[in-house]
Write an enzyme that holds these catalytic residues in place. Structure first.
Site, PDB file in Angstrom:
ATOM      1  N   GLU A  33      56.497  15.209  66.571  1.00  0.00           N
ATOM      2  CA  GLU A  33      57.542  16.134  66.135  1.00  0.00           C
ATOM      3  C   GLU A  33      56.812  17.419  65.751  1.00  0.00           C
ATOM      4  OE1 GLU A  33      59.918  14.659  62.911  1.00  0.00           O
ATOM      5  OE2 GLU A  33      60.965  16.565  62.702  1.00  0.00           O
ATOM      6  N   ARG A 257      49.836   1.951  61.483  1.00  0.00           N
ATOM      7  CA  ARG A 257      49.389   3.338  61.374  1.00  0.00           C
ATOM      8  C   ARG A 257      48.030   3.375  60.703  1.00  0.00           C
ATOM      9  NH1 ARG A 257      52.035   7.574  59.247  1.00  0.00           N
ATOM     10  NH2 ARG A 257      53.915   6.899  60.254  1.00  0.00           N
ATOM     11  N   LYS A 267      52.752  14.676  57.225  1.00  0.00           N
ATOM     12  CA  LYS A 267      52.811  16.129  57.449  1.00  0.00           C
ATOM     13  C   LYS A 267      53.549  16.823  56.312  1.00  0.00           C
ATOM     14  CE  LYS A 267      54.033  15.271  61.711  1.00  0.00           C
ATOM     15  NZ  LYS A 267      54.805  15.403  62.929  1.00  0.00           N
TER      16      LYS A 267
HETATM   17  P1  ATP Z   1      54.133  12.303  59.586  1.00  0.00           P
HETATM   18  O1  ATP Z   1      54.753  11.410  58.570  1.00  0.00           O
HETATM   19  O2  ATP Z   1      52.735  12.642  59.313  1.00  0.00           O
HETATM   20  O3  ATP Z   1      54.971  13.489  59.899  1.00  0.00           O
HETATM   21  P2  ATP Z   1      55.175  11.141  61.906  1.00  0.00           P
HETATM   22  O4  ATP Z   1      55.070   9.740  62.355  1.00  0.00           O
HETATM   23  O5  ATP Z   1      56.488  11.604  61.439  1.00  0.00           O
HETATM   24  O6  ATP Z   1      54.038  11.395  60.874  1.00  0.00           O
HETATM   25  P3  ATP Z   1      55.196  12.287  64.467  1.00  0.00           P
HETATM   26  O7  ATP Z   1      54.915  13.673  64.867  1.00  0.00           O
HETATM   27  O8  ATP Z   1      56.575  11.789  64.582  1.00  0.00           O
HETATM   28  O9  ATP Z   1      54.673  12.126  63.000  1.00  0.00           O
HETATM   29  O10 ATP Z   1      54.183  11.300  65.178  1.00  0.00           O
HETATM   30  C1  ATP Z   1      53.829  11.323  66.538  1.00  0.00           C
HETATM   31  C2  ATP Z   1      53.212  10.005  66.885  1.00  0.00           C
HETATM   32  O11 ATP Z   1      52.055   9.777  66.086  1.00  0.00           O
HETATM   33  C3  ATP Z   1      54.169   8.865  66.607  1.00  0.00           C
HETATM   34  O12 ATP Z   1      54.151   7.986  67.714  1.00  0.00           O
HETATM   35  C4  ATP Z   1      53.606   8.224  65.377  1.00  0.00           C
HETATM   36  O13 ATP Z   1      53.900   6.856  65.350  1.00  0.00           O
HETATM   37  C5  ATP Z   1      52.123   8.515  65.473  1.00  0.00           C
HETATM   38  N1  ATP Z   1      51.508   8.564  64.154  1.00  0.00           N
HETATM   39  C6  ATP Z   1      51.850   9.355  63.116  1.00  0.00           C
HETATM   40  N2  ATP Z   1      51.099   9.093  62.038  1.00  0.00           N
HETATM   41  C7  ATP Z   1      50.233   8.116  62.400  1.00  0.00           C
HETATM   42  C8  ATP Z   1      49.191   7.410  61.734  1.00  0.00           C
HETATM   43  N3  ATP Z   1      48.875   7.640  60.458  1.00  0.00           N
HETATM   44  N4  ATP Z   1      48.505   6.473  62.431  1.00  0.00           N
HETATM   45  C9  ATP Z   1      48.802   6.221  63.712  1.00  0.00           C
HETATM   46  N5  ATP Z   1      49.771   6.839  64.397  1.00  0.00           N
HETATM   47  C10 ATP Z   1      50.483   7.788  63.763  1.00  0.00           C
HETATM   48 MG    MG Z   2      58.210  11.761  62.526  1.00  0.00          MG
END
Ligand code: ATP
Ligand code: MG
Length: 553
Positions: A33, A257, A267
């Site tokens: 995202e 994760r 983020k």
């Molecule tokens: P955040 O909470 O940091 O915003 P998010 O999961 O909302 O993380 P996205 O941009 O939606 O962030 O994530 C893109 C991809 O990265 C998704 O497939 C997510 O599952 C993966 N991802 C995000 N954080 C992690 C993590 N700590 N370890 C492994 N994969 C991750």
């Molecule tokens: Mg997300």
């Protein structure tokens, strides 16, 4: 990808699918995202998705999951692309969920026509109140029995902007008594009169994550859609929507994760650190973002090795930041040029060395001969590290002290004859004599000394700023503490040295250069450098200063 390593559970699934002829080739995707910069957790997901694509001769798409018009920005899109390229991966196609808004709208209409979706006029509170709890079933409301025709009309009106934000939502019609709360008629579309970074004002209704994600996978013919564990309960809905829409059967698989000690990864939390001024930006070298690691001097290889080493787990755990630093040191040890820099300089004057004389000495650039050699100049006045001199030496002190001898790296043995202090008691000059026969490489002095210290020639040394970083938080899990996670921020995470003295070869440093400042750690040039002033970041210390602390506990 070493042959010896056993397969992770996702590789097992893919190999089985390929054996069974379920797919001709595989297609994975990385779906960020664009609401922030990528962090080291994303690196794990990138290495996994792109790694699977590469390993099985398939491909990987980069899909921006940009269904939320309010938080997404082009700056984030650009930084995400830069970071993936920097990590060393190439996507097959650059795609945006927003490109599917038309298609997703049609899917929603299709569900309505199948009597599998309805418009609900209830408020968010009313919807929540009817939803039940994990132990109590939810209840159907009167909107659930709206006719297909009426639903089609209102949904069209929603799209045409006839209603204000929050006035109506479109919900999938599944089962309000379902044991999985997410299956109790989840909202799939909401009204939001907001400008979108790509579609502008074309839309005032936007699909919810659960409606967009699986459908986008399916539109792209993604075979293995890998995400993190918190999406396990969503899988049932993912499968239900694909089945009811009768579209390409993508499948979702979940892995744990990455959590890492001494940092936070969400983020939203990282944005708080930026906005509240705890760090100087997303790429502040203390941040766990990929742009920060890059700026700090991490190599993409070290991050890929780290992601490979931690493997793909099915249960959440915390990975020690030391493991990442270990991978980094292993890599930098191979590639970093060995140079001399004095971080806390004190002058050393060689009384028996001719005034104005300079000598050229040859020094190895590193342990590997292929790294070559360079010329150092040596003269009467040098700088050494203040901590390498002790007025009253401790036991087993092998460095400089009154009357003691030490070797100057790649140069001569010197003996301390006297020293001078200023009014405040600070040592300003250390006077030595040198042993002319003790030159490194042709030492015939017969003297053996136990200590070797680094130095720079005062006549040619260059002043530089050096930034030393420490962990951003003082506790392993800042989110595990009571109160605000920001209360555990390490107040000493940045130490700026204004007047370090570095050897002149560093004037050639580029953003890509990697150095070991002998005895001091690994360093790289920071982007704040100007032609008149070099700024160096400490990438990592030579040894793990925290390992001892942790053992003591
Ligand atoms: P955040 O909470 O940091 O915003 P998010 O999961 O909302 O993380 P996205 O941009 O939606 O962030 O994530 C893109 C991809 O990265 C998704 O497939 C997510 O599952 C993966 N991802 C995000 N954080 C992690 C993590 N700590 N370890 C492994 N994969 C991750
Ligand atoms: Mg997300």
């Amino acid at each position: 990808m070493s042959e010896e390593k056993s397969l992770n559970f996702i590789e097992d699934i893919i190999e089985e699918d390929l054996r069974a002829g379920k797919y001709k080739s595989i297609l994975t995707r990385f779906p960020p995202e664009p609401n922030g910069y990528l962090h080291i957790g994303h690196a794990k997901a990138i290495c996994l998705n792109f790694g699977l694509g590469l390993k099985y001769g398939g491909k990987t798409n980069l899909r921006f999951d940009d269904t939320n018009p309010v938080t997404e920005e082009t700056e984030y899109v650009d930084s995400i692309k830069d970071d993936i390229k920097w990590l060393g991966f190439t996507w097959a196609e650059e795609l945006y969920t927003s490109d599917y808004f038309g298609k997703l709208y049609e899917f929603a209409v299709d569900l309505i026509k199948k009597d599998l979706a309805y418009v609900d006029d209830s408020t968010a509170e009313e919807i929540a109140a009817m939803k039940g709890t994990p132990t109590e079933p939810g209840k159907d409301n009167l909107y659930r029995s709206r006719s297909i025709e009426e639903n089609l009309q209102i949904f069209t009106d929603m799209k045409d902007g006839k209603y204000k934000d929050g006035k109506k939502v479109l919900r999938a019609k599944i089962d309000m008594k379902h044991t999985n709360m997410l299956m109790r008629d989840p909202i799939i579309y909401r009204i939001k009169h907001a400008h979108h970074h790509r579609t502008g004002n074309d839309w005032c209704i936007y699909p919810m994550y659960d409606f967009a994600h699986g459908q986008s996978d399916s539109i792209e013919n993604i075979t293995h859609s890998v995400c993190t564990l918190e999406f396990i309960p969503h899988r049932e809905l993912y499968d239900w929507l694909i089945e009811k829409l009768e579209i390409f059967p993508s499948h979702q698989y979940e892995f744990a994760r990455l959590n890492m000690t001494y940092t936070v990864m969400s983020k939203r939390k990282l944005l708080q650190l930026v906005n509240d001024g705890h760090v100087k930006g997303w790429d502040d070298p203390r941040m766990p973002t990929l742009s920060a690691f890059r700026r700090k001097g991490y190599t993409p290889e070290s991050i890929r090795t780290f992601c490979d080493k931690i493997g793909v787990a099915k249960r959440e755990n915390f990975i020690d930041l030391s493991l990442l630093e270990f991978c980094l040191r292993e890599d930098l040890n191979q590639r970093a040029l060995r140079v001399m820099a004095v971080l806390d300089p004190v002058k050393l004057i060689i009384s028996n060395y001719d005034d104005g004389k300079t000598e050229e000495l040859i020094s190895e650039n590193g342990p590997d001969e292929a790294m070559g050699k360079r010329v150092l100049t040596f003269g009467k006045e040098l700088y050494i590290e203040r901590e390498d001199f002790m007025e009253e030496p401790a036991k087993k002190w092998f460095r400089l002290a009154p009357g003691a001898m030490v070797r100057l790296k790649s140069a001569y043995i010197v003996k301390c004859e006297s020293f001078i202090k200023d009014n405040s008691g600070k040592i300003t000059d250390i006077h030595c004599t040198y042993i002319p026969e003790s030159k490194s490489g042709s030492d015939s002095s017969g003297i053996s000394v136990k200590g070797t210290i680094h130095w720079v020639n005062a006549a040619t040394a260059v002043t530089a700023e050096v930034r030393l970083y420490d962990r951003l938080f003082t506790v392993e899990n800042p989110l595990g503490e009571e109160g605000d996670f920001k209360d555990t921020i390490n107040p000493n995470s940045l130490d700026i040295i204004k007047n370090a003295m570095v050897e002149p070869s560093l004037k050639d440093a580029t953003a890509e250069s990697r150095y070991q400042f002998i005895r001091k750690g690994y360093f790289c040039l920071d982007k704040d450098s100007t032609p008149g002033k070099m700024v160096f970041n400490r990438t990592v210390t030579l040894k793990d200063a925290w390992a001892k602390e942790v053992k003591k506990k």
